[in-house]
Scaffold this motif. Structure first.
Motif, PDB file in Angstrom:
ATOM      1  N   VAL A   1       0.848  -1.193   0.000  1.00  0.00           N
ATOM      2  CA  VAL A   1       0.000   0.000   0.000  1.00  0.00           C
ATOM      3  C   VAL A   1       0.885   1.246   0.000  1.00  0.00           C
ATOM      4  O   VAL A   1       1.910   1.304   0.684  1.00  0.00           O
ATOM      5  CB  VAL A   1      -0.932  -0.015   1.227  1.00  0.00           C
ATOM      6  N   GLY A   2       0.506   2.229  -0.777  1.00  0.00           N
ATOM      7  CA  GLY A   2       1.296   3.444  -0.909  1.00  0.00           C
ATOM      8  C   GLY A   2       2.111   3.472  -2.171  1.00  0.00           C
ATOM      9  O   GLY A   2       2.652   4.521  -2.552  1.00  0.00           O
ATOM     10  N   SER A   3       2.232   2.320  -2.848  1.00  0.00           N
ATOM     11  CA  SER A   3       2.914   2.276  -4.136  1.00  0.00           C
ATOM     12  C   SER A   3       2.043   2.946  -5.193  1.00  0.00           C
ATOM     13  O   SER A   3       0.859   3.233  -4.981  1.00  0.00           O
ATOM     14  CB  SER A   3       3.184   0.822  -4.550  1.00  0.00           C
ATOM     15  N   GLY A   4       2.636   3.179  -6.360  1.00  0.00           N
ATOM     16  CA  GLY A   4       1.872   3.622  -7.518  1.00  0.00           C
ATOM     17  C   GLY A   4       1.705   2.460  -8.474  1.00  0.00           C
ATOM     18  O   GLY A   4       2.656   1.712  -8.726  1.00  0.00           O
ATOM     19  N   LEU A   5       0.525   2.267  -9.021  1.00  0.00           N
ATOM     20  CA  LEU A   5       0.275   1.126  -9.896  1.00  0.00           C
ATOM     21  C   LEU A   5      -0.709   1.510 -10.995  1.00  0.00           C
ATOM     22  O   LEU A   5      -1.748   2.122 -10.723  1.00  0.00           O
ATOM     23  CB  LEU A   5      -0.285  -0.049  -9.088  1.00  0.00           C
ATOM     24  N   GLY A   6      -0.353   1.162 -12.230  1.00  0.00           N
ATOM     25  CA  GLY A   6      -1.226   1.403 -13.371  1.00  0.00           C
ATOM     26  C   GLY A   6      -1.196   0.223 -14.314  1.00  0.00           C
ATOM     27  O   GLY A   6      -0.261  -0.593 -14.280  1.00  0.00           O
ATOM     28  N   LEU A   7      -2.209   0.100 -15.173  1.00  0.00           N
ATOM     29  CA  LEU A   7      -2.302  -1.028 -16.103  1.00  0.00           C
ATOM     30  C   LEU A   7      -2.733  -0.537 -17.478  1.00  0.00           C
ATOM     31  O   LEU A   7      -3.786   0.090 -17.615  1.00  0.00           O
ATOM     32  CB  LEU A   7      -3.307  -2.065 -15.579  1.00  0.00           C
ATOM     33  N   TRP A   8      -1.903  -0.797 -18.470  1.00  0.00           N
ATOM     34  CA  TRP A   8      -2.233  -0.500 -19.862  1.00  0.00           C
ATOM     35  C   TRP A   8      -2.327  -1.808 -20.631  1.00  0.00           C
ATOM     36  O   TRP A   8      -1.650  -2.785 -20.302  1.00  0.00           O
ATOM     37  CB  TRP A   8      -1.146   0.356 -20.525  1.00  0.00           C
ATOM     38  N   GLU A   9      -3.150  -1.793 -21.680  1.00  0.00           N
ATOM     39  CA  GLU A   9      -3.279  -2.955 -22.560  1.00  0.00           C
ATOM     40  C   GLU A   9      -2.925  -2.532 -23.984  1.00  0.00           C
ATOM     41  O   GLU A   9      -3.485  -1.568 -24.515  1.00  0.00           O
ATOM     42  CB  GLU A   9      -4.701  -3.512 -22.521  1.00  0.00           C
ATOM     43  N   ILE A  10      -1.979  -3.210 -24.579  1.00  0.00           N
ATOM     44  CA  ILE A  10      -1.613  -2.927 -25.958  1.00  0.00           C
ATOM     45  C   ILE A  10      -2.763  -3.373 -26.855  1.00  0.00           C
ATOM     46  O   ILE A  10      -3.240  -4.508 -26.756  1.00  0.00           O
ATOM     47  CB  ILE A  10      -0.291  -3.631 -26.322  1.00  0.00           C
ATOM     48  N   SER A  11      -3.214  -2.455 -27.688  1.00  0.00           N
ATOM     49  CA  SER A  11      -4.410  -2.689 -28.490  1.00  0.00           C
ATOM     50  C   SER A  11      -4.224  -2.072 -29.870  1.00  0.00           C
ATOM     51  O   SER A  11      -4.436  -0.871 -30.057  1.00  0.00           O
ATOM     52  CB  SER A  11      -5.640  -2.077 -27.793  1.00  0.00           C
ATOM     53  N   PRO A  12      -3.780  -2.880 -30.850  1.00  0.00           N
ATOM     54  CA  PRO A  12      -3.584  -2.350 -32.196  1.00  0.00           C
ATOM     55  C   PRO A  12      -4.849  -1.670 -32.710  1.00  0.00           C
ATOM     56  O   PRO A  12      -5.959  -2.160 -32.522  1.00  0.00           O
ATOM     57  CB  PRO A  12      -3.257  -3.604 -33.013  1.00  0.00           C
ATOM     58  N   GLY A  13      -4.678  -0.528 -33.335  1.00  0.00           N
ATOM     59  CA  GLY A  13      -5.820   0.236 -33.840  1.00  0.00           C
ATOM     60  C   GLY A  13      -6.225   1.370 -32.942  1.00  0.00           C
ATOM     61  O   GLY A  13      -6.865   2.333 -33.378  1.00  0.00           O
TER      62      GLY A  13
END
Length: 547
Positions: free
Chosen positions: A390-402
Protein backbone atom coordinates in the motif's frame (compact mmCIF):
# COMPACT_ATOMS: atom_id res chain seq x y z
CA UNK A 1 19.21 -1.78 18.85
CA UNK A 2 21.96 0.80 19.17
CA UNK A 3 23.94 2.10 22.11
CA UNK A 4 26.81 4.48 22.55
CA UNK A 5 29.66 4.43 25.07
CA UNK A 6 33.26 5.37 25.75
CA UNK A 7 35.31 2.24 26.43
CA UNK A 8 35.91 1.72 30.15
CA UNK A 9 36.71 -1.08 32.56
CA UNK A 10 33.54 -1.67 34.58
CA UNK A 11 31.22 -1.24 31.62
CA UNK A 12 32.96 -4.00 29.68
CA UNK A 13 32.16 -6.52 32.44
CA UNK A 14 28.51 -5.46 32.54
CA UNK A 15 28.15 -5.64 28.76
CA UNK A 16 29.73 -9.11 28.60
CA UNK A 17 26.95 -10.37 30.82
CA UNK A 18 24.33 -8.47 28.85
CA UNK A 19 25.42 -10.07 25.56
CA UNK A 20 24.92 -13.54 27.02
CA UNK A 21 21.50 -12.58 28.36
CA UNK A 22 20.50 -11.27 24.95
CA UNK A 23 21.64 -14.50 23.35
CA UNK A 24 19.26 -16.65 25.42
CA UNK A 25 16.42 -14.21 25.05
CA UNK A 26 16.27 -12.99 28.66
CA UNK A 27 16.59 -9.35 27.69
CA UNK A 28 14.50 -7.85 24.89
CA UNK A 29 14.18 -4.33 23.65
CA UNK A 30 13.75 -2.05 20.69
CA UNK A 31 15.00 1.31 19.51
CA UNK A 32 18.42 2.59 20.47
CA UNK A 33 19.91 4.28 23.46
CA UNK A 34 23.09 6.09 24.45
CA UNK A 35 25.51 5.19 27.23
CA UNK A 36 28.50 7.34 28.13
CA UNK A 37 31.31 6.21 30.40
CA UNK A 38 34.54 7.97 31.35
CA UNK A 39 37.17 5.87 33.14
CA UNK A 40 37.55 7.00 36.75
CA UNK A 41 40.27 9.48 37.52
CA UNK A 42 41.41 10.52 34.06
CA UNK A 43 39.02 13.38 33.35
CA UNK A 44 38.12 11.86 29.99
CA UNK A 45 40.41 14.13 27.98
CA UNK A 46 43.98 12.84 28.27
CA UNK A 47 44.12 10.67 25.15
CA UNK A 48 45.22 12.69 22.11
CA UNK A 49 43.12 10.60 19.70
CA UNK A 50 39.52 9.39 19.82
CA UNK A 51 38.26 6.84 17.28
CA UNK A 52 34.55 6.52 16.64
CA UNK A 53 33.53 2.88 16.19
CA UNK A 54 30.13 1.47 15.17
CA UNK A 55 29.80 -2.22 15.95
CA UNK A 56 27.25 -5.01 16.36
CA UNK A 57 25.80 -5.69 19.81
CA UNK A 58 27.31 -9.19 19.83
CA UNK A 59 30.78 -7.68 19.32
CA UNK A 60 30.58 -4.66 21.62
CA UNK A 61 32.35 -6.33 24.55
CA UNK A 62 35.23 -7.21 22.24
CA UNK A 63 35.60 -3.62 21.06
CA UNK A 64 35.40 -2.45 24.67
CA UNK A 65 38.30 -4.78 25.53
CA UNK A 66 40.30 -3.36 22.62
CA UNK A 67 39.54 0.11 23.93
CA UNK A 68 40.91 -0.74 27.36
CA UNK A 69 44.19 -1.97 25.92
CA UNK A 70 44.61 1.14 23.76
CA UNK A 71 43.79 3.45 26.63
CA UNK A 72 46.47 1.83 28.75
CA UNK A 73 49.14 2.55 26.12
CA UNK A 74 51.56 5.44 26.62
CA UNK A 75 50.29 7.22 23.50
CA UNK A 76 46.72 6.28 24.33
CA UNK A 77 43.69 6.11 22.07
CA UNK A 78 40.15 6.43 23.34
CA UNK A 79 37.25 4.64 21.62
CA UNK A 80 33.84 6.22 21.24
CA UNK A 81 31.63 3.17 20.62
CA UNK A 82 28.15 3.10 19.11
CA UNK A 83 26.36 -0.24 19.15
CA UNK A 84 23.88 -0.79 16.32
CA UNK A 85 22.68 -3.84 14.40
CA UNK A 86 21.42 -4.54 10.90
CA UNK A 87 20.36 -1.91 8.42
CA UNK A 88 19.99 0.83 11.08
CA UNK A 89 23.72 0.52 11.76
CA UNK A 90 24.53 1.78 8.28
CA UNK A 91 22.60 4.96 9.07
CA UNK A 92 24.58 5.47 12.26
CA UNK A 93 27.87 5.69 10.36
CA UNK A 94 27.27 9.16 8.99
CA UNK A 95 25.33 10.31 12.04
CA UNK A 96 28.25 9.70 14.43
CA UNK A 97 30.95 10.45 11.83
CA UNK A 98 32.36 6.95 12.32
CA UNK A 99 35.95 6.01 11.59
CA UNK A 100 35.29 2.28 11.31
CA UNK A 101 32.33 -0.08 11.18
CA UNK A 102 32.58 -3.63 12.57
CA UNK A 103 29.25 -5.29 11.67
CA UNK A 104 28.38 -8.92 12.35
CA UNK A 105 28.76 -9.86 8.69
CA UNK A 106 30.66 -8.54 5.70
CA UNK A 107 27.46 -8.45 3.61
CA UNK A 108 26.28 -5.36 5.50
CA UNK A 109 28.81 -3.32 3.55
CA UNK A 110 26.37 -3.48 0.61
CA UNK A 111 23.77 -1.35 2.44
CA UNK A 112 26.11 1.52 3.33
CA UNK A 113 25.66 4.77 1.42
CA UNK A 114 27.78 4.88 -1.76
CA UNK A 115 31.27 6.21 -1.08
CA UNK A 116 30.89 6.07 2.70
CA UNK A 117 33.22 3.11 3.25
CA UNK A 118 36.82 2.82 2.13
CA UNK A 119 37.06 0.64 -0.99
CA UNK A 120 38.07 -3.01 -0.68
CA UNK A 121 39.01 -5.55 -3.31
CA UNK A 122 41.19 -8.54 -4.12
CA UNK A 123 44.32 -6.56 -3.33
CA UNK A 124 42.91 -5.08 -0.12
CA UNK A 125 40.23 -7.40 1.30
CA UNK A 126 38.37 -6.40 4.44
CA UNK A 127 39.87 -8.26 7.44
CA UNK A 128 37.64 -10.72 9.31
CA UNK A 129 38.06 -10.30 13.09
CA UNK A 130 35.84 -13.15 14.26
CA UNK A 131 33.26 -15.62 12.96
CA UNK A 132 30.25 -17.57 14.12
CA UNK A 133 28.74 -20.50 12.18
CA UNK A 134 24.96 -20.84 12.05
CA UNK A 135 23.33 -24.13 13.02
CA UNK A 136 19.96 -25.66 12.21
CA UNK A 137 18.30 -26.36 15.56
CA UNK A 138 15.34 -28.72 15.55
CA UNK A 139 13.84 -31.95 16.88
CA UNK A 140 15.33 -35.36 16.12
CA UNK A 141 12.65 -36.42 13.59
CA UNK A 142 12.93 -33.21 11.55
CA UNK A 143 16.72 -33.41 11.66
CA UNK A 144 16.52 -36.92 10.21
CA UNK A 145 14.42 -35.60 7.30
CA UNK A 146 17.00 -32.89 6.60
CA UNK A 147 19.90 -35.35 6.78
CA UNK A 148 18.07 -37.66 4.40
CA UNK A 149 17.65 -34.98 1.74
CA UNK A 150 20.02 -33.29 -0.69
CA UNK A 151 23.42 -33.88 0.92
CA UNK A 152 21.83 -33.37 4.32
CA UNK A 153 22.29 -29.64 4.28
CA UNK A 154 20.87 -26.26 3.39
CA UNK A 155 19.46 -27.38 0.06
CA UNK A 156 17.59 -30.20 1.78
CA UNK A 157 16.14 -27.69 4.25
CA UNK A 158 15.13 -25.35 1.40
CA UNK A 159 13.34 -28.19 -0.40
CA UNK A 160 11.40 -29.18 2.72
CA UNK A 161 10.35 -25.57 3.24
CA UNK A 162 9.34 -25.28 -0.43
CA UNK A 163 7.01 -28.26 -0.01
CA UNK A 164 4.47 -26.59 2.28
CA UNK A 165 2.81 -29.94 2.92
CA UNK A 166 6.02 -31.18 4.58
CA UNK A 167 5.05 -29.51 7.84
CA UNK A 168 8.59 -28.14 8.26
CA UNK A 169 8.69 -24.50 9.34
CA UNK A 170 11.52 -22.03 9.77
CA UNK A 171 12.43 -19.75 12.67
CA UNK A 172 14.80 -16.90 11.89
CA UNK A 173 15.65 -13.48 13.28
CA UNK A 174 14.57 -10.50 11.21
CA UNK A 175 17.12 -10.32 8.36
CA UNK A 176 17.03 -6.53 8.31
CA UNK A 177 17.96 -6.22 11.98
CA UNK A 178 20.76 -8.73 12.53
CA UNK A 179 23.48 -10.69 10.82
CA UNK A 180 21.94 -13.75 12.50
CA UNK A 181 18.86 -13.34 10.32
CA UNK A 182 20.48 -12.04 7.14
CA UNK A 183 23.10 -14.80 6.88
CA UNK A 184 20.60 -17.49 7.90
CA UNK A 185 17.86 -16.48 5.45
CA UNK A 186 20.51 -15.85 2.82
CA UNK A 187 21.82 -19.40 3.26
CA UNK A 188 18.44 -20.87 2.32
CA UNK A 189 18.33 -18.71 -0.81
CA UNK A 190 21.99 -19.34 -1.68
CA UNK A 191 21.60 -23.11 -1.55
CA UNK A 192 18.88 -22.92 -4.20
CA UNK A 193 20.67 -20.22 -6.22
CA UNK A 194 23.81 -22.35 -6.53
CA UNK A 195 21.89 -25.35 -7.84
CA UNK A 196 18.96 -23.90 -9.79
CA UNK A 197 19.74 -20.24 -10.40
CA UNK A 198 18.48 -16.83 -9.40
CA UNK A 199 14.81 -17.16 -10.32
CA UNK A 200 14.42 -20.42 -8.41
CA UNK A 201 16.09 -18.78 -5.41
CA UNK A 202 13.63 -15.87 -5.50
CA UNK A 203 10.68 -18.24 -5.51
CA UNK A 204 12.18 -20.41 -2.78
CA UNK A 205 12.64 -17.41 -0.47
CA UNK A 206 9.05 -16.28 -1.06
CA UNK A 207 7.71 -19.75 -0.33
CA UNK A 208 9.95 -19.97 2.73
CA UNK A 209 8.52 -16.75 4.14
CA UNK A 210 5.03 -18.29 4.19
CA UNK A 211 6.25 -21.01 6.57
CA UNK A 212 8.55 -18.84 8.68
CA UNK A 213 8.26 -17.39 12.17
CA UNK A 214 10.37 -14.24 12.18
CA UNK A 215 11.81 -13.15 15.53
CA UNK A 216 11.82 -9.36 15.70
CA UNK A 217 13.23 -8.78 19.19
CA UNK A 218 16.61 -9.56 20.76
CA UNK A 219 15.82 -13.25 21.05
CA UNK A 220 17.59 -16.27 19.62
CA UNK A 221 15.55 -17.93 16.83
CA UNK A 222 15.15 -21.20 18.73
CA UNK A 223 12.32 -23.62 17.82
CA UNK A 224 9.27 -23.97 20.05
CA UNK A 225 7.44 -26.89 18.42
CA UNK A 226 8.24 -30.12 16.54
CA UNK A 227 8.80 -29.41 12.86
CA UNK A 228 10.33 -25.98 13.48
CA UNK A 229 13.92 -25.42 12.39
CA UNK A 230 15.59 -22.51 14.13
CA UNK A 231 18.65 -20.94 12.52
CA UNK A 232 20.89 -19.85 15.39
CA UNK A 233 24.54 -18.73 15.42
CA UNK A 234 27.00 -20.52 17.62
CA UNK A 235 27.62 -17.47 19.81
CA UNK A 236 23.94 -17.50 20.86
CA UNK A 237 23.77 -21.28 21.35
CA UNK A 238 26.83 -21.80 23.53
CA UNK A 239 25.48 -20.06 26.67
CA UNK A 240 22.27 -22.15 26.59
CA UNK A 241 23.53 -25.61 25.62
CA UNK A 242 22.80 -27.10 29.04
CA UNK A 243 19.24 -25.75 28.91
CA UNK A 244 18.27 -27.52 25.68
CA UNK A 245 19.43 -31.12 25.81
CA UNK A 246 16.57 -32.51 23.69
CA UNK A 247 17.43 -30.51 20.57
CA UNK A 248 19.36 -31.72 17.55
CA UNK A 249 21.94 -29.52 15.84
CA UNK A 250 22.99 -29.62 12.19
CA UNK A 251 25.84 -27.63 10.64
CA UNK A 252 24.93 -28.36 7.00
CA UNK A 253 26.80 -30.99 5.03
CA UNK A 254 26.75 -29.05 1.75
CA UNK A 255 27.82 -25.61 3.00
CA UNK A 256 28.48 -23.73 6.21
CA UNK A 257 26.51 -20.56 6.88
CA UNK A 258 29.08 -18.26 8.47
CA UNK A 259 28.80 -14.84 10.07
CA UNK A 260 31.95 -12.79 9.50
CA UNK A 261 32.69 -9.86 11.84
CA UNK A 262 34.43 -7.52 9.43
CA UNK A 263 36.70 -4.49 9.66
CA UNK A 264 35.27 -1.69 7.45
CA UNK A 265 36.98 1.72 7.76
CA UNK A 266 35.13 4.73 6.40
CA UNK A 267 36.45 6.56 3.35
CA UNK A 268 36.88 9.79 5.32
CA UNK A 269 39.07 8.09 7.94
CA UNK A 270 41.11 6.36 5.23
CA UNK A 271 42.05 9.78 3.80
CA UNK A 272 43.43 11.06 7.12
CA UNK A 273 46.98 9.75 7.84
CA UNK A 274 46.59 10.35 11.57
CA UNK A 275 43.38 8.34 11.72
CA UNK A 276 44.82 5.62 9.48
CA UNK A 277 47.68 5.17 11.97
CA UNK A 278 45.25 5.06 14.91
CA UNK A 279 43.01 2.58 13.10
CA UNK A 280 46.02 0.36 12.43
CA UNK A 281 46.73 0.27 16.15
CA UNK A 282 43.09 -0.59 16.86
CA UNK A 283 43.15 -3.36 14.26
CA UNK A 284 46.38 -4.76 15.68
CA UNK A 285 44.88 -4.73 19.20
CA UNK A 286 42.51 -7.57 18.26
CA UNK A 287 45.53 -9.86 18.45
CA UNK A 288 46.25 -8.96 22.08
CA UNK A 289 45.54 -11.51 24.79
CA UNK A 290 42.81 -9.53 26.56
CA UNK A 291 40.93 -8.93 23.32
CA UNK A 292 41.26 -12.53 22.17
CA UNK A 293 39.85 -13.59 25.52
CA UNK A 294 36.93 -11.20 24.99
CA UNK A 295 36.24 -12.81 21.61
CA UNK A 296 36.10 -16.21 23.30
CA UNK A 297 33.93 -14.90 26.15
CA UNK A 298 31.45 -13.55 23.57
CA UNK A 299 31.10 -17.07 22.13
CA UNK A 300 32.85 -16.13 18.89
CA UNK A 301 35.64 -17.82 16.95
CA UNK A 302 38.86 -15.93 16.44
CA UNK A 303 41.30 -16.21 13.54
CA UNK A 304 42.06 -19.86 14.41
CA UNK A 305 38.39 -20.82 13.93
CA UNK A 306 38.39 -22.76 17.20
CA UNK A 307 35.11 -23.15 19.06
CA UNK A 308 35.08 -21.26 22.39
CA UNK A 309 35.27 -23.64 25.40
CA UNK A 310 31.74 -23.32 26.78
CA UNK A 311 30.25 -26.08 28.93
CA UNK A 312 28.07 -28.32 26.77
CA UNK A 313 29.47 -26.93 23.54
CA UNK A 314 30.70 -30.36 22.48
CA UNK A 315 27.09 -31.22 21.62
CA UNK A 316 27.39 -28.98 18.57
CA UNK A 317 28.77 -30.65 15.44
CA UNK A 318 31.92 -29.13 13.99
CA UNK A 319 31.18 -27.44 10.65
CA UNK A 320 33.30 -29.06 7.95
CA UNK A 321 31.62 -27.97 4.69
CA UNK A 322 33.00 -24.94 2.80
CA UNK A 323 31.30 -21.69 3.78
CA UNK A 324 28.89 -19.87 1.53
CA UNK A 325 30.41 -16.80 -0.08
CA UNK A 326 29.63 -13.43 1.47
CA UNK A 327 26.24 -12.30 0.17
CA UNK A 328 26.57 -9.76 -2.63
CA UNK A 329 24.44 -6.64 -2.91
CA UNK A 330 21.83 -8.18 -5.17
CA UNK A 331 21.59 -11.32 -3.02
CA UNK A 332 21.08 -9.17 0.08
CA UNK A 333 18.35 -7.19 -1.65
CA UNK A 334 16.60 -10.43 -2.62
CA UNK A 335 16.33 -11.24 1.08
CA UNK A 336 15.14 -7.74 1.97
CA UNK A 337 12.58 -7.66 -0.85
CA UNK A 338 11.19 -10.97 0.38
CA UNK A 339 10.92 -10.11 4.07
CA UNK A 340 9.97 -6.45 3.92
CA UNK A 341 7.14 -5.19 1.66
CA UNK A 342 8.62 -1.68 1.90
CA UNK A 343 11.55 -2.91 -0.19
CA UNK A 344 9.03 -3.58 -2.96
CA UNK A 345 7.48 -0.13 -2.84
CA UNK A 346 7.47 1.38 -6.29
CA UNK A 347 5.83 3.44 -8.98
CA UNK A 348 4.93 0.67 -11.42
CA UNK A 349 3.19 0.79 -14.78
CA UNK A 350 2.33 -2.61 -16.25
CA UNK A 351 1.67 -2.86 -19.99
CA UNK A 352 0.39 -6.18 -21.37
CA UNK A 353 0.41 -7.48 -24.94
CA UNK A 354 -1.29 -10.79 -25.67
CA UNK A 355 -2.45 -12.10 -29.04
CA UNK A 356 -3.80 -15.55 -29.80
CA UNK A 357 -7.04 -17.48 -29.98
CA UNK A 358 -10.04 -15.32 -29.16
CA UNK A 359 -11.08 -17.63 -26.31
CA UNK A 360 -7.61 -17.53 -24.73
CA UNK A 361 -7.08 -21.27 -25.18
CA UNK A 362 -3.65 -22.79 -25.38
CA UNK A 363 -2.23 -22.87 -28.91
CA UNK A 364 -2.67 -26.06 -30.91
CA UNK A 365 -0.02 -28.62 -30.08
CA UNK A 366 0.56 -27.36 -26.53
CA UNK A 367 1.26 -29.93 -23.87
CA UNK A 368 -1.85 -31.15 -22.01
CA UNK A 369 -2.49 -29.21 -18.83
CA UNK A 370 -0.18 -26.36 -19.77
CA UNK A 371 -1.51 -22.94 -18.81
CA UNK A 372 -2.79 -20.79 -21.65
CA UNK A 373 -0.57 -17.70 -22.13
CA UNK A 374 -3.46 -15.36 -21.30
CA UNK A 375 -3.94 -17.18 -17.99
CA UNK A 376 -0.24 -16.89 -17.21
CA UNK A 377 -0.43 -13.18 -18.00
CA UNK A 378 -3.47 -12.56 -15.80
CA UNK A 379 -2.14 -14.58 -12.89
CA UNK A 380 1.27 -12.93 -13.25
CA UNK A 381 -0.31 -9.47 -13.06
CA UNK A 382 -2.27 -10.44 -9.96
CA UNK A 383 0.87 -11.79 -8.27
CA UNK A 384 2.80 -8.60 -9.02
CA UNK A 385 -0.11 -6.49 -7.74
CA UNK A 386 -0.23 -8.50 -4.53
CA UNK A 387 3.50 -7.99 -3.98
CA UNK A 388 3.18 -4.21 -4.16
CA UNK A 389 2.64 -2.61 -0.74
CA UNK A 390 0.00 0.00 0.00
CA UNK A 391 1.30 3.44 -0.91
CA UNK A 392 2.91 2.28 -4.14
CA UNK A 393 1.87 3.62 -7.52
CA UNK A 394 0.27 1.13 -9.90
CA UNK A 395 -1.23 1.40 -13.37
CA UNK A 396 -2.30 -1.03 -16.10
CA UNK A 397 -2.23 -0.50 -19.86
CA UNK A 398 -3.28 -2.95 -22.56
CA UNK A 399 -1.61 -2.93 -25.96
CA UNK A 400 -4.41 -2.69 -28.49
CA UNK A 401 -3.58 -2.35 -32.20
CA UNK A 402 -5.82 0.24 -33.84
CA UNK A 403 -6.13 2.39 -30.72
CA UNK A 404 -4.44 5.82 -30.69
CA UNK A 405 -0.83 5.20 -29.67
CA UNK A 406 -1.39 1.46 -29.91
CA UNK A 407 -2.68 1.02 -26.34
CA UNK A 408 -5.53 1.81 -23.98
CA UNK A 409 -5.33 2.70 -20.30
CA UNK A 410 -7.31 0.13 -18.36
CA UNK A 411 -6.25 1.67 -15.05
CA UNK A 412 -4.43 5.01 -14.90
CA UNK A 413 -1.53 5.05 -12.45
CA UNK A 414 -2.76 5.78 -8.94
CA UNK A 415 -1.71 5.39 -5.32
CA UNK A 416 -2.31 1.82 -4.23
CA UNK A 417 -4.83 1.26 -1.45
CA UNK A 418 -7.57 -1.29 -0.86
CA UNK A 419 -9.89 0.40 -3.35
CA UNK A 420 -7.36 0.82 -6.14
CA UNK A 421 -6.02 -2.71 -5.57
CA UNK A 422 -9.53 -4.09 -6.07
CA UNK A 423 -9.89 -1.97 -9.22
CA UNK A 424 -6.57 -3.34 -10.48
CA UNK A 425 -7.75 -6.92 -9.97
CA UNK A 426 -11.01 -6.21 -11.83
CA UNK A 427 -9.06 -4.67 -14.71
CA UNK A 428 -6.73 -7.67 -14.89
CA UNK A 429 -9.73 -9.98 -15.08
CA UNK A 430 -10.97 -8.14 -18.20
CA UNK A 431 -7.75 -8.75 -20.14
CA UNK A 432 -8.29 -10.60 -23.42
CA UNK A 433 -6.25 -11.61 -26.42
CA UNK A 434 -6.17 -9.51 -29.57
CA UNK A 435 -5.20 -10.06 -33.17
CA UNK A 436 -1.46 -9.71 -33.79
CA UNK A 437 -0.60 -6.17 -34.76
CA UNK A 438 1.77 -3.29 -34.08
CA UNK A 439 1.76 -1.31 -30.87
CA UNK A 440 4.27 -2.96 -28.53
CA UNK A 441 7.27 -0.78 -29.31
CA UNK A 442 5.36 2.51 -29.32
CA UNK A 443 3.68 1.55 -26.05
CA UNK A 444 7.02 0.89 -24.36
CA UNK A 445 8.11 4.41 -25.29
CA UNK A 446 4.83 5.97 -24.12
CA UNK A 447 4.88 4.01 -20.85
CA UNK A 448 8.47 5.05 -20.17
CA UNK A 449 7.62 8.72 -20.70
CA UNK A 450 4.53 8.41 -18.48
CA UNK A 451 6.52 6.97 -15.56
CA UNK A 452 9.35 9.45 -16.05
CA UNK A 453 6.89 12.37 -15.95
CA UNK A 454 5.23 10.93 -12.82
CA UNK A 455 8.54 10.08 -11.18
CA UNK A 456 8.71 9.47 -7.39
CA UNK A 457 11.95 10.01 -5.51
CA UNK A 458 11.01 7.75 -2.58
CA UNK A 459 10.54 4.50 -4.51
CA UNK A 460 11.73 2.65 -7.59
CA UNK A 461 10.11 3.71 -10.89
CA UNK A 462 9.52 0.97 -13.39
CA UNK A 463 7.81 0.01 -16.65
CA UNK A 464 6.92 -3.70 -16.60
CA UNK A 465 6.04 -5.17 -20.00
CA UNK A 466 4.39 -8.58 -20.46
CA UNK A 467 4.18 -9.72 -24.08
CA UNK A 468 3.90 -12.83 -26.23
CA UNK A 469 5.49 -10.96 -29.18
CA UNK A 470 2.89 -12.47 -31.52
CA UNK A 471 3.47 -9.62 -33.95
CA UNK A 472 7.19 -10.49 -34.01
CA UNK A 473 8.18 -6.95 -33.13
CA UNK A 474 11.43 -8.24 -31.65
CA UNK A 475 12.51 -9.42 -35.10
CA UNK A 476 12.01 -5.98 -36.67
CA UNK A 477 15.54 -4.74 -36.07
CA UNK A 478 14.99 -1.30 -37.58
CA UNK A 479 11.85 -0.64 -35.50
CA UNK A 480 13.49 -1.89 -32.32
CA UNK A 481 16.54 0.30 -32.96
CA UNK A 482 14.29 3.32 -33.49
CA UNK A 483 12.52 2.57 -30.18
CA UNK A 484 15.85 2.39 -28.36
CA UNK A 485 16.89 5.78 -29.74
CA UNK A 486 13.60 7.33 -28.64
CA UNK A 487 14.07 5.90 -25.14
CA UNK A 488 17.61 7.25 -24.98
CA UNK A 489 16.24 10.68 -25.81
CA UNK A 490 13.74 10.42 -22.96
CA UNK A 491 16.28 9.37 -20.32
CA UNK A 492 16.79 11.78 -17.45
CA UNK A 493 19.63 10.99 -15.01
CA UNK A 494 17.72 12.82 -12.29
CA UNK A 495 14.63 10.65 -12.87
CA UNK A 496 15.81 7.10 -13.67
CA UNK A 497 13.20 4.62 -14.86
CA UNK A 498 13.76 0.87 -15.11
CA UNK A 499 12.42 -1.04 -18.12
CA UNK A 500 11.59 -4.69 -17.53
CA UNK A 501 10.27 -6.97 -20.26
CA UNK A 502 8.95 -10.49 -19.74
CA UNK A 503 8.31 -12.45 -22.95
CA UNK A 504 5.83 -15.27 -22.48
CA UNK A 505 6.89 -18.56 -24.02
CA UNK A 506 9.39 -17.32 -26.64
CA UNK A 507 13.01 -17.42 -25.57
CA UNK A 508 14.31 -16.34 -28.98
CA UNK A 509 12.23 -13.16 -28.83
CA UNK A 510 13.44 -12.49 -25.29
CA UNK A 511 17.05 -12.93 -26.40
CA UNK A 512 16.63 -10.45 -29.26
CA UNK A 513 15.03 -7.80 -27.05
CA UNK A 514 17.62 -8.34 -24.33
CA UNK A 515 20.45 -7.63 -26.74
CA UNK A 516 18.71 -4.58 -28.22
CA UNK A 517 17.78 -3.04 -24.86
CA UNK A 518 21.13 -3.68 -23.18
CA UNK A 519 22.35 -0.09 -23.73
CA UNK A 520 19.40 1.10 -21.63
CA UNK A 521 20.17 -1.23 -18.72
CA UNK A 522 16.82 -2.96 -19.26
CA UNK A 523 15.94 -6.33 -17.77
CA UNK A 524 14.51 -8.89 -20.22
CA UNK A 525 13.55 -12.47 -19.41
CA UNK A 526 11.50 -15.36 -20.71
CA UNK A 527 8.57 -16.80 -18.75
CA UNK A 528 6.76 -20.10 -19.13
CA UNK A 529 4.58 -19.95 -16.04
CA UNK A 530 3.29 -17.61 -13.36
CA UNK A 531 6.22 -18.34 -11.05
CA UNK A 532 8.59 -17.02 -13.71
CA UNK A 533 6.73 -13.70 -13.81
CA UNK A 534 6.89 -13.41 -10.03
CA UNK A 535 10.60 -14.26 -9.99
CA UNK A 536 11.34 -11.66 -12.67
CA UNK A 537 9.52 -8.96 -10.71
CA UNK A 538 11.32 -9.76 -7.45
CA UNK A 539 14.64 -9.83 -9.25
CA UNK A 540 14.09 -6.33 -10.62
CA UNK A 541 12.82 -4.73 -7.40
CA UNK A 542 15.85 -6.27 -5.66
CA UNK A 543 18.00 -4.11 -7.90
CA UNK A 544 19.57 -6.75 -10.16
CA UNK A 545 19.24 -5.89 -13.81
CA UNK A 546 22.09 -7.75 -15.46
CA UNK A 547 22.81 -10.83 -13.34
Amino acid sequence: MGRHQTAGGALGVVLRGLVLLLAVGLVAGAGWYVLHDTPAGDGGGQCPTTLRVVTASSFSTVVSAAGRTLRADKDCIQLDITTADGRPAAGQLAQVNADVWIPDDASWATVAAPGLLAPTGKDSPAPTLATSPIFMVTDEATAARIKGGQEGGWLALAELLDAKSSGVRLVVRDPSLSGDGLVAAGAVGEAVWLKEGMDASSLALNTTLTVTRTVTHDLAATPDEPGEVGLVPEYALLPIMNLAQTRTYLAGADHTALMRYTWLPTAAAARDPKRVAALRRLLDSFGRTEVRQAITAAGLRGPGQVRPPFEGGSALPEPTAPPFDVLGAHHVQHVFATWDPEDRRGNLLIAVDMAGPANGASPAGSAPGKQAPIDVLKAGCRVVGDLMPVGSGLGLWEISPGQPGGYRKLLPSDRLDDTSKAAFTRSVNTLTTHKPGPGLLDTIVAAYQSVRDDWHDDMFNQVFILTDDANKDSANAAAVSAMVEKLKGLQDPQRPVTISVVVLGKKDAADRLKAALQPLGAYVDNAQQVDDVQAAFIHVVAGGLHE
